[in-house]
Design a protein around this motif. Structure first.
Motif: not given
Length: 105
Positions: A42-49, A52-61, A69-72
């Motif tokens: 669910d986290m990976a699917i939410g991040w994919f969707g 607009d804030a794709f990389w900021s969500i990734f780095f803040s995680s 990181l596992y979702a890449l």
């Protein structure tokens, strides 16, 4: 022209076999979504969707209890085949088991 070696064929044979076995298991399982088992997909699917804030969500995680990181490995497969739990598990199995196979050879 150089011929391909046996380890090359064995590696991709194992990847193909592993993909088939994971897909078969996922088709036959009676999944009960629970805690981390359901949360990661669910986290990976939410991040994919989140376009607009794709990389900021990734780095803040990385400052949270669970990071993305596992979702890449799943991102390319989400783009190609659609975002679903089945694709998430299949993509991670192919990528991470392939790395294990490379490490063992």
């Amino acid at each position: 022209m150089r011929s391909l070696s046996l380890p090359f064929f064995l590696f991709f044979g194992f990847v193909f076999l592993q993909t088939g076995l994971v897909a078969l298991y996922l088709q036959l399982e009676n999944n009960i979504p629970f805690w981390d088992h359901a949360m990661y997909a669910d986290m990976a699917i939410g991040w994919f969707g989140a376009k607009d804030a794709f990389w900021s969500i990734f780095f803040s995680s990385f400052s949270q209890k669970y990071n993305l990181l596992y979702a890449l490995p799943s991102l390319i497969s989400f783009k190609l085949f659609g975002a679903s739990r089945f694709i998430f598990i299949l993509a991670n199995a192919v990528v991470f088991v392939s790395f294990c196979q490379i490490a063992l050879t």
